[in-house]
Write a protein that holds these residues in place. Structure first.
Motif, PDB file in Angstrom:
ATOM      1  N   MET A   1      24.880 -53.322  11.812  1.00 59.35           N
ATOM      2  CA  MET A   1      23.787 -54.306  12.069  1.00 59.35           C
ATOM      3  C   MET A   1      23.912 -55.624  11.245  1.00 59.35           C
ATOM      4  O   MET A   1      24.144 -55.170  10.094  1.00 59.35           O
ATOM      5  N   ALA A   2      24.004 -56.562  11.868  1.00 60.64           N
ATOM      6  CA  ALA A   2      24.254 -57.848  11.238  1.00 60.64           C
ATOM      7  C   ALA A   2      22.907 -58.547  10.719  1.00 60.64           C
ATOM      8  O   ALA A   2      21.799 -58.540  11.736  1.00 60.64           O
ATOM      9  N   CYS A   3      23.039 -59.251   9.785  1.00 62.98           N
ATOM     10  CA  CYS A   3      22.060 -60.110   9.408  1.00 62.98           C
ATOM     11  C   CYS A   3      21.688 -61.443   9.966  1.00 62.98           C
ATOM     12  O   CYS A   3      22.866 -61.981   9.829  1.00 62.98           O
ATOM     13  N   PRO A   4      20.499 -61.676  10.418  1.00 69.14           N
ATOM     14  CA  PRO A   4      20.611 -63.016  10.979  1.00 69.14           C
ATOM     15  C   PRO A   4      20.627 -64.045  10.284  1.00 69.14           C
ATOM     16  O   PRO A   4      20.812 -65.358  10.577  1.00 69.14           O
ATOM     17  N   HIS A   5      20.329 -63.864   8.931  1.00 70.55           N
ATOM     18  CA  HIS A   5      20.180 -65.023   7.888  1.00 70.55           C
ATOM     19  C   HIS A   5      21.439 -65.245   7.278  1.00 70.55           C
ATOM     20  O   HIS A   5      22.240 -66.387   7.270  1.00 70.55           O
ATOM     21  N   ALA A   8      25.796 -61.025   7.100  1.00 70.05           N
ATOM     22  CA  ALA A   8      26.472 -59.709   6.494  1.00 70.05           C
ATOM     23  C   ALA A   8      26.271 -58.574   7.551  1.00 70.05           C
ATOM     24  O   ALA A   8      25.011 -58.462   8.228  1.00 70.05           O
ATOM     25  N   VAL A   9      27.140 -57.667   7.698  1.00 70.02           N
ATOM     26  CA  VAL A   9      27.171 -56.707   8.569  1.00 70.02           C
ATOM     27  C   VAL A   9      26.852 -55.226   7.562  1.00 70.02           C
ATOM     28  O   VAL A   9      27.548 -55.001   7.006  1.00 70.02           O
ATOM     29  N   TRP A  10      26.029 -54.527   8.093  1.00 69.70           N
ATOM     30  CA  TRP A  10      25.679 -53.297   7.392  1.00 69.70           C
ATOM     31  C   TRP A  10      25.901 -51.941   8.198  1.00 69.70           C
ATOM     32  O   TRP A  10      25.184 -51.864   9.170  1.00 69.70           O
ATOM     33  N   GLU A  11      26.428 -51.176   7.663  1.00 70.44           N
ATOM     34  CA  GLU A  11      26.881 -49.997   8.611  1.00 70.44           C
ATOM     35  C   GLU A  11      25.838 -48.934   8.292  1.00 70.44           C
ATOM     36  O   GLU A  11      25.411 -48.808   7.175  1.00 70.44           O
ATOM     37  N   GLY A  12      25.133 -48.491   9.425  1.00 73.92           N
ATOM     38  CA  GLY A  12      24.411 -47.506   9.130  1.00 73.92           C
ATOM     39  C   GLY A  12      22.998 -47.802   9.125  1.00 73.92           C
ATOM     40  O   GLY A  12      21.886 -46.946   8.807  1.00 73.92           O
ATOM     41  N   ALA A  13      22.701 -49.331   9.058  1.00 74.83           N
ATOM     42  CA  ALA A  13      21.353 -49.823   8.739  1.00 74.83           C
ATOM     43  C   ALA A  13      20.416 -49.356   9.877  1.00 74.83           C
ATOM     44  O   ALA A  13      20.743 -49.535  11.003  1.00 74.83           O
ATOM     45  N   ARG A  14      19.154 -49.300   9.753  1.00 74.62           N
ATOM     46  CA  ARG A  14      17.931 -49.007  10.694  1.00 74.62           C
ATOM     47  C   ARG A  14      17.156 -50.364  10.822  1.00 74.62           C
ATOM     48  O   ARG A  14      17.489 -51.008   9.918  1.00 74.62           O
ATOM     49  N   ASP A  15      16.482 -50.336  11.976  1.00 75.83           N
ATOM     50  CA  ASP A  15      15.765 -51.306  12.337  1.00 75.83           C
ATOM     51  C   ASP A  15      14.574 -51.332  11.116  1.00 75.83           C
ATOM     52  O   ASP A  15      13.973 -50.333  11.200  1.00 75.83           O
ATOM     53  N   GLY A  16      14.297 -52.601  10.629  1.00 70.38           N
ATOM     54  CA  GLY A  16      13.417 -52.752   9.379  1.00 70.38           C
ATOM     55  C   GLY A  16      13.902 -52.768   8.070  1.00 70.38           C
ATOM     56  O   GLY A  16      13.273 -53.217   7.348  1.00 70.38           O
ATOM     57  N   ASP A  17      14.909 -52.216   7.851  1.00 70.92           N
ATOM     58  CA  ASP A  17      15.405 -52.179   6.660  1.00 70.92           C
ATOM     59  C   ASP A  17      15.918 -53.479   6.004  1.00 70.92           C
ATOM     60  O   ASP A  17      16.087 -54.645   6.863  1.00 70.92           O
ATOM     61  N   ALA A 207      10.987 -46.697   9.180  1.00 70.86           N
ATOM     62  CA  ALA A 207      11.470 -47.474   7.983  1.00 70.86           C
ATOM     63  C   ALA A 207       9.950 -47.496   7.100  1.00 70.86           C
ATOM     64  O   ALA A 207      10.403 -47.574   6.132  1.00 70.86           O
ATOM     65  N   ARG A 208       8.979 -47.665   7.856  1.00 73.01           N
ATOM     66  CA  ARG A 208       7.507 -47.625   7.156  1.00 73.01           C
ATOM     67  C   ARG A 208       7.286 -46.573   6.417  1.00 73.01           C
ATOM     68  O   ARG A 208       6.831 -46.456   5.229  1.00 73.01           O
ATOM     69  N   ALA A 209       7.720 -45.390   6.893  1.00 76.44           N
ATOM     70  CA  ALA A 209       7.375 -44.183   6.217  1.00 76.44           C
ATOM     71  C   ALA A 209       8.320 -43.843   5.079  1.00 76.44           C
ATOM     72  O   ALA A 209       8.130 -43.405   4.072  1.00 76.44           O
ATOM     73  N   ALA A 210       9.820 -44.321   5.284  1.00 78.31           N
ATOM     74  CA  ALA A 210      10.785 -44.238   4.385  1.00 78.31           C
ATOM     75  C   ALA A 210      10.098 -45.192   3.047  1.00 78.31           C
ATOM     76  O   ALA A 210      10.194 -44.946   1.871  1.00 78.31           O
ATOM     77  N   ARG A 211       9.720 -46.421   3.331  1.00 75.25           N
ATOM     78  CA  ARG A 211       9.164 -47.238   2.262  1.00 75.25           C
ATOM     79  C   ARG A 211       7.855 -46.615   1.648  1.00 75.25           C
ATOM     80  O   ARG A 211       7.753 -46.843   0.424  1.00 75.25           O
ATOM     81  N   ARG A 212       7.153 -46.071   2.360  1.00 72.48           N
ATOM     82  CA  ARG A 212       5.823 -45.370   1.816  1.00 72.48           C
ATOM     83  C   ARG A 212       6.261 -44.327   0.858  1.00 72.48           C
ATOM     84  O   ARG A 212       5.907 -44.154  -0.346  1.00 72.48           O
TER      85      ARG A 212
END
Length: 222
Positions: A1-5, A8-17, A207-212
């Protein structure tokens, strides 16, 4: 997944990371794309009317004050024989904003319906809107330049009118609408859009559950 800012491209990233480089939230799709696009488009349409009816430039001389709108300026250049300049101002200040509004409304309607009508052409239209967006501030630049240069008190003074603020708002709002629109929606069917929304919601909830869980672990005493 690529960062819009930072791209950078991150392998295995999930939506919201969060991006490991700049901290920007990563998304497979632009979040709430259609709602944001419609909000900016409606606001731009509302500002388009005063942008063309109110004066963009006020010229005060010994003989009185003259209030010029975008179209009156075009007519003045045309009558004076400056056909090229009249055409440039008419295209850049009147047709281009109208073209951008029309194209973005068309893209938003077709994307919301999940239409498969001319998808390659719709993708090209979106890229055209992105390219010409930077050239829509011609009137703002001209009026700003004249306002700074022509300030001869007692003889001639040029001031910016209310219409130039409305015109600048139209340009900014259409640019924001273009940035908010997700071009991937052009290729989605209605069923794919529904499945994509469910997937995005599920990923965001994970993602929210992981952050909590991470926060709860950090609060436990050592």
């Amino acid at each position: 997944m690529a960062c819009p800012h930072c791209a950078a491209v991150w392998e295995g990233a999930r939506d919201g990371d969060a991006c490991g480089r700049c901290g920007t939230r990563l998304h497979t799709r632009k979040p709430d794309s259609l709602n944001r696009t419609w909000a900016f488009l409606i606001a731009a349409c509302m500002m388009y009317i005063p942008a063309n009816l109110l004066p963009v430039m006020i010229t005060r001389t010994l003989f009185g004050a003259q209030y010029d709108t975008i179209l009156s300026g075009v007519i003045y250049f045309w009558v004076s024989g400056a056909y090229g300049l009249a055409a440039i101002v008419f295209i850049a200040s009147f047709l281009v904003p109208l073209f951008k509004l029309t194209v973005l409304i068309l893209l938003a309607v077709l994307a919301q319906r999940g239409s498969d009508w001319r998808r390659p052409e719709r993708a090209r239209l979106y890229h055209i809107v992105e390219i010409i967006g930077r050239w829509s501030m011609l009137d703002v630049f001209v009026v700003s330049l004249l306002t700074g240069l022509v300030q001869i008190q007692g003889f001639a003074v040029i001031q910016a009118g209310v219409g130039i603020a409305a015109f600048g708002s139209v340009v900014v709002l259409t640019m924001l609408a273009s940035l908010s629109f997700d071009p991937k929606l052009n290729w989605d069917s209605r069923a794919a859009q529904a499945a994509g929304r469910e997937e995005v919601w599920a990923d965001a909830e994970q993602a929210r559950a992981a952050r909590r869980e991470h926060d709860n672990r950090g609060e436990k005493p050592a």
